[in-house]
Design a protein around this motif. Structure first.
Motif, PDB file in Angstrom:
ATOM      1  N   ASN A 246     127.347 104.031 -24.514  1.00 10.53           N
ATOM      2  CA  ASN A 246     127.162 104.069 -25.956  1.00 10.53           C
ATOM      3  C   ASN A 246     126.433 102.793 -26.333  1.00 10.53           C
ATOM      4  O   ASN A 246     126.895 101.698 -26.030  1.00 10.53           O
ATOM      5  CB  ASN A 246     128.533 104.135 -26.649  1.00 10.53           C
ATOM      6  CG  ASN A 246     128.392 104.102 -28.158  1.00 10.53           C
ATOM      7  OD1 ASN A 246     127.483 104.728 -28.710  1.00 10.53           O
ATOM      8  ND2 ASN A 246     129.271 103.370 -28.822  1.00 10.53           N
ATOM      9  N   ASN A 247     125.244 102.919 -26.922  1.00 12.59           N
ATOM     10  CA  ASN A 247     124.488 101.728 -27.289  1.00 12.59           C
ATOM     11  C   ASN A 247     124.126 101.762 -28.761  1.00 12.59           C
ATOM     12  O   ASN A 247     123.714 102.789 -29.292  1.00 12.59           O
ATOM     13  CB  ASN A 247     123.199 101.642 -26.473  1.00 12.59           C
ATOM     14  CG  ASN A 247     123.486 101.263 -25.041  1.00 12.59           C
ATOM     15  OD1 ASN A 247     123.984 100.179 -24.771  1.00 12.59           O
ATOM     16  ND2 ASN A 247     123.199 102.175 -24.127  1.00 12.59           N
ATOM     17  N   CYS A 248     124.297 100.639 -29.429  1.00 16.84           N
ATOM     18  CA  CYS A 248     123.999 100.548 -30.852  1.00 16.84           C
ATOM     19  C   CYS A 248     123.053  99.386 -31.093  1.00 16.84           C
ATOM     20  O   CYS A 248     123.155  98.373 -30.416  1.00 16.84           O
ATOM     21  CB  CYS A 248     125.275 100.287 -31.654  1.00 16.84           C
ATOM     22  SG  CYS A 248     126.682 101.292 -31.143  1.00 16.84           S
ATOM     23  N   TRP A 249     122.172  99.514 -32.027  1.00 13.10           N
ATOM     24  CA  TRP A 249     121.365  98.351 -32.406  1.00 13.10           C
ATOM     25  C   TRP A 249     121.779  97.824 -33.761  1.00 13.10           C
ATOM     26  O   TRP A 249     121.400  96.748 -34.173  1.00 13.10           O
ATOM     27  CB  TRP A 249     119.880  98.667 -32.360  1.00 13.10           C
ATOM     28  CG  TRP A 249     119.400  99.696 -33.360  1.00 13.10           C
ATOM     29  CD1 TRP A 249     119.364 101.029 -33.193  1.00 13.10           C
ATOM     30  CD2 TRP A 249     118.879  99.435 -34.672  1.00 13.10           C
ATOM     31  NE1 TRP A 249     118.879 101.655 -34.311  1.00 13.10           N
ATOM     32  CE2 TRP A 249     118.560 100.699 -35.241  1.00 13.10           C
ATOM     33  CE3 TRP A 249     118.643  98.283 -35.431  1.00 13.10           C
ATOM     34  CZ2 TRP A 249     118.017 100.839 -36.519  1.00 13.10           C
ATOM     35  CZ3 TRP A 249     118.102  98.426 -36.705  1.00 13.10           C
ATOM     36  CH2 TRP A 249     117.800  99.700 -37.248  1.00 13.10           C
ATOM     37  N   GLN A 250     122.644  98.589 -34.434  1.00  9.73           N
ATOM     38  CA  GLN A 250     123.117  98.232 -35.770  1.00  9.73           C
ATOM     39  C   GLN A 250     124.621  98.352 -35.769  1.00  9.73           C
ATOM     40  O   GLN A 250     125.162  99.258 -35.137  1.00  9.73           O
ATOM     41  CB  GLN A 250     122.587  99.278 -36.760  1.00  9.73           C
ATOM     42  CG  GLN A 250     121.632  98.726 -37.764  1.00  9.73           C
ATOM     43  CD  GLN A 250     121.264  99.804 -38.763  1.00  9.73           C
ATOM     44  OE1 GLN A 250     121.658 100.961 -38.646  1.00  9.73           O
ATOM     45  NE2 GLN A 250     120.511  99.413 -39.750  1.00  9.73           N
ATOM     46  N   PRO A 251     125.326  97.450 -36.441  1.00 10.97           N
ATOM     47  CA  PRO A 251     126.770  97.623 -36.499  1.00 10.97           C
ATOM     48  C   PRO A 251     127.120  98.916 -37.233  1.00 10.97           C
ATOM     49  O   PRO A 251     126.396  99.354 -38.130  1.00 10.97           O
ATOM     50  CB  PRO A 251     127.253  96.394 -37.284  1.00 10.97           C
ATOM     51  CG  PRO A 251     126.042  95.835 -37.962  1.00 10.97           C
ATOM     52  CD  PRO A 251     124.860  96.233 -37.147  1.00 10.97           C
ATOM     53  N   VAL A 252     128.231  99.519 -36.834  1.00  6.03           N
ATOM     54  CA  VAL A 252     128.713 100.710 -37.530  1.00  6.03           C
ATOM     55  C   VAL A 252     129.256 100.253 -38.884  1.00  6.03           C
ATOM     56  O   VAL A 252     129.898  99.217 -38.989  1.00  6.03           O
ATOM     57  CB  VAL A 252     129.811 101.391 -36.690  1.00  6.03           C
ATOM     58  CG1 VAL A 252     130.321 102.638 -37.390  1.00  6.03           C
ATOM     59  CG2 VAL A 252     129.282 101.731 -35.304  1.00  6.03           C
ATOM     60  N   SER A 253     128.970 101.042 -39.921  1.00  6.58           N
ATOM     61  CA  SER A 253     129.237 100.538 -41.273  1.00  6.58           C
ATOM     62  C   SER A 253     130.719 100.442 -41.602  1.00  6.58           C
ATOM     63  O   SER A 253     131.152  99.569 -42.347  1.00  6.58           O
ATOM     64  CB  SER A 253     128.529 101.438 -42.290  1.00  6.58           C
ATOM     65  OG  SER A 253     129.015 102.757 -42.126  1.00  6.58           O
ATOM     66  N   GLU A 254     131.521 101.334 -41.067  1.00  7.69           N
ATOM     67  CA  GLU A 254     132.893 101.447 -41.547  1.00  7.69           C
ATOM     68  C   GLU A 254     133.771 101.767 -40.351  1.00  7.69           C
ATOM     69  O   GLU A 254     133.278 102.298 -39.340  1.00  7.69           O
ATOM     70  CB  GLU A 254     132.936 102.661 -42.495  1.00  7.69           C
ATOM     71  CG  GLU A 254     133.561 102.419 -43.840  1.00  7.69           C
ATOM     72  CD  GLU A 254     133.570 103.732 -44.591  1.00  7.69           C
ATOM     73  OE1 GLU A 254     134.674 104.235 -44.867  1.00  7.69           O
ATOM     74  OE2 GLU A 254     132.459 104.267 -44.863  1.00  7.69           O
TER      75      GLU A 254
END
Ligand SMILES: Nc1ncnc2c1ncn2[C@@H]1O[C@H](COP(=O)(O)OP(=O)(O)OP(=O)(O)O)[C@@H](O)[C@H]1O
Ligand SMILES: [Mg+2]
Lengths: 238, 437, 405
Positions: free
Chosen positions: B229-237
């Motif tokens: 699982n890769n994200c470039w932006q933090p999850v908002s909530e």
């Protein structure tokens, strides 16, 4: 000079024992030209090998140049061969990968002569046998007679006291054989003792002494008092 | 005549038994090493679904960070977001399509003597099974309606069915997992595509999952993602919904076309889709959509491990050394025989017959070396298997292709190795050699 | 030694044979040098310390599945029980295991916002016992206090106040400061969540051994409520295996609606982690050894052939006065020349192959010292290989000169 007393030599294989030499006694004086004849298998080559320190013997004494060779180490024997003895073989035994210069060079290298000395001797020796102009040729580019002459040059280059030849003309035709004989005689005249095994009675007669070997023994010694007279005789026969 | 040469060759090989065995061993080791590594590479790069690998395409969309690419140089992410997975499924533009991801579930068997156990789960859509030609032992996959209705259905692997239901036809039975009861709709037969091309993200040579459930359950049951699982932006909530709606990539998306050329149309659709999304403020990077068929995708993901390639190059060099060794030995041997050859030529053997005789001798060495090489390759593969364990599941078996290659390689390379020595030996003139030796 | 000239000229008459042997030696050198270089390279990767007390540590996974599974309660009770086991030094909950291949990483910045250098760090969620359980050394600042340990839900996006980082992380974040000086500084995670650095540990590896930032780790004072959690346990020396069994049984005895699985030692984890490296090393060693043997035997074979072919020549040399030593010397020198030529070629091709490997596989440059060492070894190998056949050649009787035709 070369004194063999009661030499015996036995070849043992799994099946048989061959008495190649038994009670073999022979004295060769300095400056002699000895021809050795005898039937095939009688021990001529064995005698020559023992004389030339190529082979050891089982019993008896052998004095070379007044020195007993019994008990000498392998490297002492090699030294003696190198300094005192020159060999000429029936099948020439030139090293096929080396040119004439390097072939004649072989014993001189083992003698540890310096380069200038070696060069001088090689050129001189090849000059004597008349092949100086072909120094850079390989053995395979020469005729049999020429090859044997190179072998003689190789034997001469070290200026040995003894020249041992095992059927040196065996692979050559009469004319070539005679020219090789001439060369040997010339060398002998200059003081080198020559012992030659041959099957050719005519050539044997050109030597000062003939010895006949049978069953590993010296069975007969004849002296040809005057070699030049003999030469005359052969000419007549021929 | 051939028999005569064969006898001569055997005779000559036997006469120098030590050197003959040295040559055979050298060739054998060289072939063995080469075949071991070639096999591993061959299996790594094998086409796992040959009859349709040119019609199956992996989808990549570039939703990544505007400031830096997912991977240099400007590579789109190797997975897609939940949003894209569900949107593209809903659009349904391809002949077949399936989004998928990995999770785990704890199975609670009915029989009380059996302890609960953790299983690896593949969440997918109904098309997964026909798309990848998944073989069924019992029953079949679920339907598109099951996906839509988020029904609790499950397809078991053969091993799982053996474990939970003792291998009987369990279609229609219920399986309890984490307090919910799933209905078994199908049981797979043995299925182990190599590489595991449909999801390379967690080990290209792993076994497929233990069981399969609809991907739509991920949302309703909040099934966690266990793959990458890769994200470039933090999850908002901190809600599962927020996670699903985020720019995190964790799903694979495959499509099947009836004709490979349909990919262009689909690509146009994707570009269009991204354009629509850009209007919503997503996809800040320049449009960078990709469709890769199976083989291209595996190459892109470097399925053939670098170490395996490196070993293969080493082994090939090793083989060359072994061959050089053989050429040198054969050359020495044949040249040492020039006397005999000259004699044979003198008594009337033609150059051609001599050539044949010697090549047969070289060929015999090659064949023996090849056989030895095969045995060594087999041992080598066993050894590799022992060394790497699970990392290279099923990559260490010799198939007929490889066996043929081994023998061919051995014989051809030995004959090539024997060619020069033979030629040298046979160019001996009939007379010359008799004189000087 | 005074035979060099003629030996060289004789060699030139057999160019191809000599060249083939030289080529073989060149390739042998090329492969050996590069293989050993790769082996060394992997060894140095494997030799990097993890920072742990690996011989005395193990971990296990506890996964809840029943509806009545109260995760927080179970974790607290489990940890208490584990710590009470005689022989256990300490235990902590942890989200990922060093070297295991699976874990979390996040980007850290020294200023809030989306700009600026984003330093990737591996995250381990541990409690105040983490430092002792992991056996890492706190070189500056303080450990977490018991009261600041909080619980983290699966989809949480918030971060606690404090963190402990490795010296390597400190160096990367604040290149101008000594690691100890970074205590009290703030790092930003998830854009603008601040984290105060309260402590520096000397060394701890991330879960991914192939990651360039493997030394960059951050400890976060939280316990996770992800449904499934890992306990990391450190024991007194020599007690690990006993305690592993006891711990598993202990946890299973608590009827808490969960599975205990994946009970593994750190030693196994390291082995698994480096299995590929280890395997490659083994394969390369086997290649090197086999290659050396093949090349040595090849030389033995070649010289044996040559000796047999030249028996009469050797006899003649002996008749002309060569000693045994001269004959041995001949073959030794001949081999030395061929080997030297091969090694000269090998020098070039070793470097060439290395350049290619650097290019194609991102391998580091070869250390120059490999080359002379390999050359000396192969020289010795060649001399050793000719020794036997050369001695046999020296034993050839000079009488052979007259005996064979
Ligand atoms: N190495 C050996 N091993 C066994 N027997 C040998 C060996 N060398 C020679 N003989 C035997 O010794 C005897 C003498 O051999 P020698 O070679 O001396 O004979 P020759 O007189 O030179 O014969 P030819 O005129 O045919 O050359 C022969 O019976 C021979 O078979
Ligand atoms: Mg004789």
């Amino acid at each position: 000079m070369l004194k063999m007393n009661n030499i015996s030599k036995v070849f043992r294989t799994d099946v048989v024992e061959t008495h190649a030499l038994r009670d073999f006694t022979l004295h060769v004086e300095e400056g002699d030209f000895v021809a050795v004849t005898g039937p095939s298998g009688s021990g001529k080559t064995t005698f020559l090998n023992v004389a030339g320190l190529l082979e050891t013997f089982d019993d008896g004494d052998y004095l070379l140049d007044g020195q007993s060779v019994k008990g000498l180490s392998d490297s002492q024997l090699a030294r003696l061969r190198n300094e005192k003895i020159g060999f000429i073989f029936q099948s020439f035994n030139l090293l096929p990968d080396l040119n004439l210069f390097d072939n004649v060079d072989v014993p001189l290298r083992y003698r540890r002569f310096n380069a200038a000395e070696r060069k001088r001797r090689i050129e001189e020796a090849l000059e004597v046998v008349g092949l100086a102009s072909r120094m850079r040729h390989l053995p395979s580019q020469l005729s049999g007679g020429q090859q044997q002459r190179v072998a003689i040059a190789r034997a001469l280059a070290g200026q040995p006291r003894f020249l041992l030849a095992d059927e040196p003309t065996g692979n050559l035709d009469t004319q070539m054989a005679n020219s090789v004989m001439d060369l040997l005689e010339q060398i002998n005249k200059e003081g080198t003792t020559v012992v030659m095994v041959t099957h050719d009675p005519l050539l044997a007669q050109r030597a000062q002494r003939n010895i006949f070997v049978r069953d590993g023994r010296v069975s007969e010694v004849t002296s040809n008092a005057d070699a030049s007279e003999l030469l005359h005789k052969t000419a007549q026969v021929g | 005549m051939f028999i005569y040469y064969l006898r001569l060759a055997m005779l000559s090989l036997r006469k120098n038994i030590l050197l003959t065995s040295l040559m055979i061993t050298a060739i054998g080791l060289g072939i063995g090493a080469a075949m071991t590594t070639i096999t591993v590479n061959y299996l790594m790069s094998a086409d796992p679904i040959p009859h349709k690998s040119d019609r199956l395409f992996y989808v990549q969309l570039d939703n990544w960070d505007p400031n830096s690419p997912y991977q240099e140089p400007n590579e789109p992410p190797d997975q897609v977001t939940w949003l894209e997975a569900t949107n593209l499924m809903a659009a349904g533009k391809a002949f077949r399509q399936s989004a998928m991801g990995q999770s785990t579930l704890i199975v609670e068997p009915n029989r009380p003597e059996q302890k609960p156990f953790v299983t690896r789960v593949r969440m997918a859509y109904a098309d997964f099974f026909p798309m990848f030609d998944v073989p069924f032992l019992y029953g079949s996959g679920w339907t598109a309606n099951d996906d839509l209705d988020r029904r609790l259905v499950v397809v078991l692997s053969k091993a799982t069915n053996d474990e939970v239901f003792g291998g009987v036809n369990s279609v229609g039975e219920n399986l309890v997992m984490e307090g919910r009861s799933y209905q078994v709709v199908g049981v797979l037969d043995d299925w182990h595509p190599r590489p595991k091309f449909f999801d390379l993200s967690t080990g290209a040579f792993n076994l497929p999952e233990d069981l399969y459930v609809p991907y739509s359950l991920k949302e309703s049951l909040e099934l966690p993602s266990t793959g990458n699982n890769n994200c470039w932006q933090p999850v908002s909530e901190d809600t599962f919904q927020a996670f699903l709606q985020s720019e995190c990539v964790n799903s694979q998306f495959w499509v099947e076309f009836e004709d490979p050329d349909d990919q262009y149309e689909y690509l146009a659709f994707l570009d269009n889709y991204v354009a629509e999304q850009k209007k919503l403020g997503r996809f800040p990077r320049e449009t960078n959509n990709r469709l890769s068929n199976v083989m291209d995708w595996m190459e892109n993901q470097e399925v053939v491990a670098e170490d395996a390639r490196m070993m293969m190059y080493m082994a090939l060099m090793f083989l060359i050394v072994c061959l050089l060794n053989t050429v040198a030995l054969l050359l020495a041997k044949f040249i040492g025989r020039t006397g005999e050859i000259a004699l044979r030529r003198a008594v009337g053997a033609s150059r051609r017959t001599l050539f044949a005789q010697h090549l047969i001798e070289a060929g015999l060495i090659g064949a023996a070396g090849g056989l030895l090489g095969l045995i060594l390759a087999w041992l080598g593969l066993k050894g590799i298997n022992g060394l790497y364990g699970d990392q290279i599941n099923g990559l260490t078996s010799l198939d007929p292709n490889m066996i043929a290659l081994a023998i061919g390689l051995a014989v051809i390379s030995t004959i090539l190795a024997g060619l020069y020595p033979t030629w040298r030996a046979c160019s001996v003139p009939p007379a010359g050699q008799l004189k000087t030796q | 030694m005074n035979q060099i000239g003629p030996i060289f000229r004789a060699l030139l008459r057999n160019k191809v044979g000599a060249f083939l042997l030289a080529l073989q030696i060149a390739l042998t050198m090329t492969i050996i040098v590069n293989a050993i270089h790769m082996i060394e390279n992997r060894s140095s990767l494997m030799a990097r310390p993890s920072g742990l007390d690996e011989a005395n540590q193990f971990y296990l996974t506890s996964s809840g599945y029943r509806d009545d599974f109260n995760e927080q309660l179970v974790i607290e009770q489990d940890l208490r029980l584990l710590r009470q086991l005689p022989g256990v030094i300490n235990a902590t909950q942890i989200n990922a295991i060093p070297l295991s291949g699976g874990g979390w990483s996040m980007g850290l910045r020294t200023a809030p916002g989306q700009d600026g250098l984003n330093t990737g760090v591996a995250i381990y969620f541990v409690d105040e016992n983490g430092i002792e359980a992991l056996d890492v050394e706190l070189i500056a600042g303080n450990n977490f206090s018991t009261s600041e340990i909080s619980y983290r839900e699966a989809n949480a996006v918030e971060w606690p106040q404090n963190a402990i980082i490795t010296a390597a992380t400190a160096k990367e974040l604040f290149p101008d400061l000594e690691p100890a000086q970074t205590v009290g500084k703030t790092g930003y995670i998830s854009g603008d969540e601040p984290l105060t650095i309260i402590g520096i540990i000397d060394q701890l590896q991330a879960p991914w051994n192939g990651w360039s930032g493997v030394e960059r780790v951050m400890l976060v004072p939280q316990r996770t409520l992800f449904g499934s959690s890992r306990y990391f346990i450190r024991t007194e020396p020599g007690q690990r295996d006993r305690i592993m069994k006891e711990a598993e049984e202990l946890l299973l005895r608590q009827d808490a609606g969960r599975l205990v699985r994946n009970v593994r030692t750190m030693t196994e984890t390291r082995e698994d982690s480096y299995r590929g490296h280890q395997a490659l090393q083994t394969v390369l060693w086997i290649t090197v050894v086999l290659l050396t043997i093949i090349t040595a035997l090849g030389i033995v074979g070649m010289v044996t052939f040559n000796v047999n072919r030249r028996r009469k020549q050797i006899g003649t040399r002996r008749a002309l006065g060569a000693s045994r030593g001269d004959i041995m010397g001949y073959f030794m020198i001949e081999n030395f020349m061929v080997t030297s030529f091969g090694l000269l070629l090998g020098l070039g091709s070793s470097i060439a192959l290395n350049i290619w490997l650097v290019d194609a596989f991102n391998l580091p440059r070869i250390g120059w010292h490999y080359l002379p060492i390999a050359m000396v070894i192969l020289w010795l190998l060649g001399q050793l290989a000719v020794f036997g056949p050369a001695r046999r050649a020296a034993g050839i009787s000079p009488a052979l000169a007259t005996r064979t035709t």
